[in-house]
Design a protein around this motif. Structure first.
Motif, short mmCIF file in Angstrom:
data_model
loop_
_atom_site.label_atom_id
_atom_site.label_comp_id
_atom_site.label_asym_id
_atom_site.label_seq_id
_atom_site.Cartn_x
_atom_site.Cartn_y
_atom_site.Cartn_z
N VAL A 130 -8.73 -3.65 -40.98
CA VAL A 130 -9.11 -2.27 -41.30
C VAL A 130 -7.85 -1.58 -41.80
N PHE A 131 -7.91 -1.08 -43.03
CA PHE A 131 -6.71 -0.58 -43.68
C PHE A 131 -6.58 0.92 -43.67
N VAL B 232 -8.59 -13.00 -35.67
CA VAL B 232 -7.47 -12.08 -35.84
C VAL B 232 -8.03 -10.74 -36.30
N LEU B 233 -7.64 -9.69 -35.62
CA LEU B 233 -8.06 -8.35 -36.05
C LEU B 233 -6.82 -7.56 -36.40
N ILE B 234 -6.82 -7.01 -37.62
CA ILE B 234 -5.66 -6.24 -38.09
C ILE B 234 -6.06 -4.78 -38.21
N LEU B 235 -5.32 -3.91 -37.56
CA LEU B 235 -5.61 -2.48 -37.62
C LEU B 235 -4.37 -1.76 -38.13
N ASP B 236 -4.48 -1.20 -39.35
CA ASP B 236 -3.33 -0.53 -39.95
C ASP B 236 -3.43 0.97 -39.66
N GLU B 237 -2.62 1.45 -38.74
CA GLU B 237 -2.63 2.84 -38.27
C GLU B 237 -4.03 3.29 -37.86
N PRO B 238 -4.60 2.61 -36.88
CA PRO B 238 -6.00 2.90 -36.54
C PRO B 238 -6.21 4.28 -35.93
N THR B 239 -5.24 4.83 -35.25
CA THR B 239 -5.52 6.07 -34.54
C THR B 239 -5.19 7.30 -35.35
#
Ligand SMILES: Nc1ncnc2c1ncn2[C@@H]1O[C@H](COP(=O)(O)OP(=O)(O)OP(=O)(O)O)[C@@H](O)[C@H]1O
Ligand SMILES: [Mg+2]
Length: 511
Positions: free
Chosen positions: A84-85, A161-168
């Motif tokens: 999630v970008f 693999v889960l990638i979270l780019d600045e999720p919050t």
């Protein structure tokens, strides 16, 4: 713990920038591995390689011990890598359920199984309890809601693999808690999570290990237990900071009230807000997301329908039907919205054009000729102070990293000579070095007599950067404190509505 995903000496070059310089990184199954570093350090570039949207120029990627070439986002998904970008990727014209199932629709031969897809979307979104209907079109959702749909989409089938780019960055506090729970659950099931953030306090909450990047290089990987915030900041910036928060100068006794708000009420949520702001003052506005603190900023410039109340700017009452960001700007008040990634920047234009577009009159000589040298000097100065990467006034904004784009938006606001600033989350998404520069700039503006309404979710900013602090709760202003009176405990009490002051008609001006 088993090794899941590995980058070995991975490099990536963009025209003029070495975004990744032989970076090695390792993710284990069942860990949350945070990736931190200043804006432009290369964090998004690295995870874009894992997600198949960029290809490395050199180095190797290994998945579960075997070398792989991740050819495309689709290929990454097949390998079990979901991301999630910072920039959302949903299709606005499609419904929530259609977006979640895009590319892997449930079918019985020849038929789309809409009800089944909707039911599963509801289950996945139900986690967040955010009232998102699976049949709603994505274009009708707010940004945080869209983000939740992205997360639901990425976690629909358990990824490896889960990638979270600045999720919050675009979530409310409550949704952030739910995301923490979801991520902890996935971690428990052996999923490896890469979590990019600029909020260092988040690391203690969710991360097992932290990798620091700087200037495209791997600097250090630490376990959260051996990490301190000071050490982390030094690793990220390469500098030691004596203090993050500059010393607050008092507001002169004689300073005039520049903005007075009385009984401000909006159609959706704000109720009877009173406040005053004096020249040279930084007034912090705190509260949980959803408390109305963002609404307050928007209402002040007429972006929310005002149903009652008065706004007085420099002693002059502004007719409610005439309030707009533009009319207020003409009168000396500038509003800086929170959601800058999605509005406001001309990404095809240069850094210089974006910074000065709102303030060209400042660089005009007699006869209306633009003083290009002065313009460029000023832009260069802001690039230096905010440490914008690359430090090039002519770089296209679209090639800048997310945080550097925000710095450009911020500089644009500050270059414009305004006497009242209403800033909504000005430091969200920017790195710690730039935050320090922003605090210094705000203090400098205040010393020169500007007034600042500083809306922020960062409690430390309320504690350290503001002369006074007000707290919003359920659309009302429930507390006013002077700098000396602000403490974390008090803030939290007001945030959660456990206490409230009498701050009606009388209390406000007294504080
Ligand atoms: N498409 C592109 N073209 C040119 N340069 C790029 C491109 N994408 C990224 N860059 C550059 O690569 C470097 C690394 O950018 P990246 O987006 O990886 O940073 P980041 O660590 O994610 O920063 P942020 O915290 O601001 O999101 C930056 O200097 C950026 O300007
Ligand atoms: Mg990034």
């Amino acid at each position: 713990m088993a090794e899941l995903l590995r980058a070995i000496e991975v490099s990536k070059r963009f025209p003029g920038v070495l975004a990744l310089d032989r970076v090695s990184f390792e993710l284990r199954a069942g860990e949350v591995h945070a990736l931190v570093g200043e804006n432009g350090a290369g964090k998004s570039t690295l995870v874009n390689i894992f997600a198949g949207s960029l290809h490395p120029d050199g180095g190797t990627i290994e998945l579960e011990g075997r070398p792989v070439q991740i050819r495309s986002p689709h290929h990454a998904q097949e390998l079990g890598i979901r991301a999630v970008f910072q920039h959302l990727s949903l299709v606005p014209a499609l419904s929530v359920a259609e977006n979640i199932f895009l590319g892997r629709e449930l079918t019985t031969p020849g038929l789309l199984r809409k009800p089944a897809m909707q039911a599963r979307s509801v289950a996945q979104l139900g986690l967040f309890d955010a009232g998102i209907s699976p049949t709603a079109k994505v274009r009708d959702l707010t940004v945080p809601q869209r983000y939740l749909v992205e997360i639901a989409k990425a976690t629909l089938e358990r990824p490896k693999v889960l990638i979270l780019d600045e999720p919050t960055a675009s979530l409310t506090d409550r949704e952030t808690r739910v995301l923490y729970d979801l991520v902890r659950e996935l971690r428990g099931q052996g999923v490896g999570v890469i979590w990019i953030t600029h909020r260092l306090e988040e690391l203690y909450e969710i991360a097992d290990r932290v990798t620091v990047m700087r200037d495209g290089r791997h600097v250090a990987t630490l376990s959260v237990h051996e990490m301190t915030t000071d050490r982390l900041i030094t690793l990220m910036t390469g500098r030691e900071y004596e203090q993050i928060y500059p010393v607050l100068q008092p507001v002169p006794e004689s300073a005039a009230v520049v903005l007075a708000v009385r009984g401000l009420t909006t159609a959706h949520g704000l109720r009877g807000v009173h406040l005053t702001l004096r020249a040279g003052e930084i007034l912090g506005v705190g509260g949980l997301i959803g408390s109305g603190k963002g609404l307050l900023g928007r209402a002040l410039v007429g972006l929310e329908p005002i149903t009652a109340g008065e706004i007085e700017l420099f002693g002059e009452r502004i007719p409610l039907d005439r309030i707009s960001p533009r009319t207020l700007l003409e009168r000396g008040l500038m509003y800086f919205p929170a959601d800058r990634r999605h509005e406001g920047l001309f990404t095809n234009r240069s850094v210089l054009e974006n910074m000065t577009i709102a303030a060209l009159e400042r660089f005009q000589r007699a006869g209306g000729i633009l003083d290009k040298r002065r313009e460029r000097r000023m832009v260069t100065e802001y690039i230096r102070r905010l440490a914008i990467v690359p430090p090039n006034p002519d770089a296209r904004v679209r090639n800048l990293s997310g945080g550097n784009q925000q710095k450009v938006a911020l500089a644009r606001g500050m270059i414009r000579t305004t006497r009242v600033f209403v800033l909504d989350e000005p430091t969200q998404g920017i790195d710690v070095g730039a935050k320090i520069a922003v605090y210094e700039l705000l203090h400098e503006l205040a010393r020169q007599g500007a007034a600042v309404l500083f809306i922020t979710s960062d409690m430390l900013e309320l504690l350290h950067v503001c002369h006074r602090v007000v707290v919003m709760f359920q659309g009302e202003l429930v507390a006013i404190m002077r700098h000396e009176e602000v403490s974390e405990e008090r803030l939290l009490q007001y945030y959660f509505g456990h206490t409230r002051e009498e701050v009606g008609r009388t209390g406000v001006d007294a504080a």
